[in-house]
Design a protein around this motif. Structure first.
Motif, PDB file in Angstrom:
ATOM      1  N   UNK A  20       0.854  -1.196   0.000  1.00 36.52           N
ATOM      2  CA  UNK A  20       0.000   0.000   0.000  1.00 36.52           C
ATOM      3  C   UNK A  20       0.886   1.240   0.000  1.00 36.52           C
ATOM      4  N   UNK A  21       0.458   2.262  -0.718  1.00 38.20           N
ATOM      5  CA  UNK A  21       1.247   3.502  -0.747  1.00 38.20           C
ATOM      6  C   UNK A  21       1.117   4.234   0.588  1.00 38.20           C
ATOM      7  N   UNK A  22       2.055   5.115   0.836  1.00 36.14           N
ATOM      8  CA  UNK A  22       1.988   5.926   2.046  1.00 36.14           C
ATOM      9  C   UNK A  22       0.763   6.837   2.019  1.00 36.14           C
ATOM     10  N   UNK A  23       0.362   7.278   0.834  1.00 41.41           N
ATOM     11  CA  UNK A  23      -0.844   8.090   0.726  1.00 41.41           C
ATOM     12  C   UNK A  23      -2.059   7.277   1.163  1.00 41.41           C
ATOM     13  N   UNK A  24      -2.154   6.021   0.705  1.00 41.83           N
ATOM     14  CA  UNK A  24      -3.267   5.155   1.126  1.00 41.83           C
ATOM     15  C   UNK A  24      -3.284   4.994   2.642  1.00 41.83           C
ATOM     16  N   UNK A  49       3.292   1.096  11.042  1.00 39.17           N
ATOM     17  CA  UNK A  49       3.530   2.366  10.365  1.00 39.17           C
ATOM     18  C   UNK A  49       2.795   3.455  11.127  1.00 39.17           C
ATOM     19  N   UNK A  50       3.516   4.501  11.495  1.00 37.15           N
ATOM     20  CA  UNK A  50       2.905   5.615  12.219  1.00 37.15           C
ATOM     21  C   UNK A  50       2.914   6.868  11.349  1.00 37.15           C
ATOM     22  N   UNK A  51       2.102   7.823  11.753  1.00 36.50           N
ATOM     23  CA  UNK A  51       2.095   9.106  11.054  1.00 36.50           C
ATOM     24  C   UNK A  51       3.484   9.741  11.117  1.00 36.50           C
ATOM     25  N   UNK A  52       4.175   9.535  12.215  1.00 37.00           N
ATOM     26  CA  UNK A  52       5.538  10.066  12.358  1.00 37.00           C
ATOM     27  C   UNK A  52       6.492   9.377  11.394  1.00 37.00           C
ATOM     28  N   UNK A  53       6.346   8.068  11.190  1.00 35.48           N
ATOM     29  CA  UNK A  53       7.183   7.358  10.216  1.00 35.48           C
ATOM     30  C   UNK A  53       7.019   7.978   8.828  1.00 35.48           C
ATOM     31  N   UNK A  54       5.784   8.240   8.442  1.00 36.50           N
ATOM     32  CA  UNK A  54       5.526   8.820   7.125  1.00 36.50           C
ATOM     33  C   UNK A  54       6.209  10.175   7.008  1.00 36.50           C
ATOM     34  N   UNK A  55       6.101  10.973   8.046  1.00 34.88           N
ATOM     35  CA  UNK A  55       6.676  12.322   8.024  1.00 34.88           C
ATOM     36  C   UNK A  55       8.198  12.300   8.042  1.00 34.88           C
ATOM     37  N   UNK A  58       9.893   9.394   5.333  1.00 31.23           N
ATOM     38  CA  UNK A  58       9.584   9.511   3.911  1.00 31.23           C
ATOM     39  C   UNK A  58       9.549  10.964   3.455  1.00 31.23           C
ATOM     40  N   UNK A  59       8.571  11.716   3.907  1.00 30.90           N
ATOM     41  CA  UNK A  59       8.379  13.081   3.415  1.00 30.90           C
ATOM     42  C   UNK A  59       9.623  13.943   3.664  1.00 30.90           C
ATOM     43  N   UNK A  60      10.172  13.888   4.867  1.00 34.70           N
ATOM     44  CA  UNK A  60      11.344  14.710   5.184  1.00 34.70           C
ATOM     45  C   UNK A  60      12.568  14.317   4.360  1.00 34.70           C
ATOM     46  N   UNK A  61      12.587  13.088   3.867  1.00 38.71           N
ATOM     47  CA  UNK A  61      13.702  12.617   3.043  1.00 38.71           C
ATOM     48  C   UNK A  61      13.439  12.831   1.554  1.00 38.71           C
TER      49      UNK A  61
END
Length: 143
Positions: A20-24, A49-55, A58-61
């Motif tokens: 599943x994508x991070x957006x999903x 997977x937590x909201x912090x993991x996504x941030x 992924x996003x910060x990188x």
């Protein structure tokens, strides 16, 4: 005071497939008003997977959340507890592994999640962390 994980955990789980994508995953978290999902391959938990993991991971990188998978960003092989484990054991595991949430598994199947906030509510209901954990999320945009 609650003594067993089953007395303090949040029952039920929300899960996504590893592909599943991070957006999903983020959209599911928003829809369910939660900050974490289990990453499961069939009945087997492969990560959390937590909201912090996504941030942070992924996003910060600069990783594209539309193409990055939950399985590539989640914490793999999360530490698990059982509903009949002592609350003190769950707290010790969180401390030892520096995590804020633990999946609760019974007979190989996920049945809930116990969080640092859940433990705070059980141990010290008047604490700031317990109060924050009980409050409804603020969905207003802030600047």
């Amino acid at each position: 005071m609650a003594e067993l994980v089953k007395d303090v955990m949040t029952p039920g789980v929300v899960a996504v497939r590893p592909d599943a994508s991070l957006v999903e995953a983020a959209q599911l978290m928003r829809a369910q008003d939660i900050g974490d999902v289990l990453v499961a391959d069939g009945q087997r938990i492969v990560g959390m997977l937590t909201d912090r993991d996504i941030t942070v991971r992924a996003v910060a990188e600069g990783v594209d959340p539309l193409t990055a998978s939950a399985g590539s960003v989640c914490t793999p092989d999360p530490v698990l507890v059982a509903p009949h484990d002592p609350v003190a054991a769950a707290a010790a595991l969180m401390r030892a592994h520096a995590v804020r949430r633990l999946p609760v598994v019974e007979e190989g199947l996920p049945v809930g999640v116990v969080s640092l906030g859940d433990l705070a509510e059980a141990e010290n209901p008047g604490s700031v962390l317990a109060e924050i954990s009980r409050s409804a999320p603020d969905h207003q945009d802030t600047v």
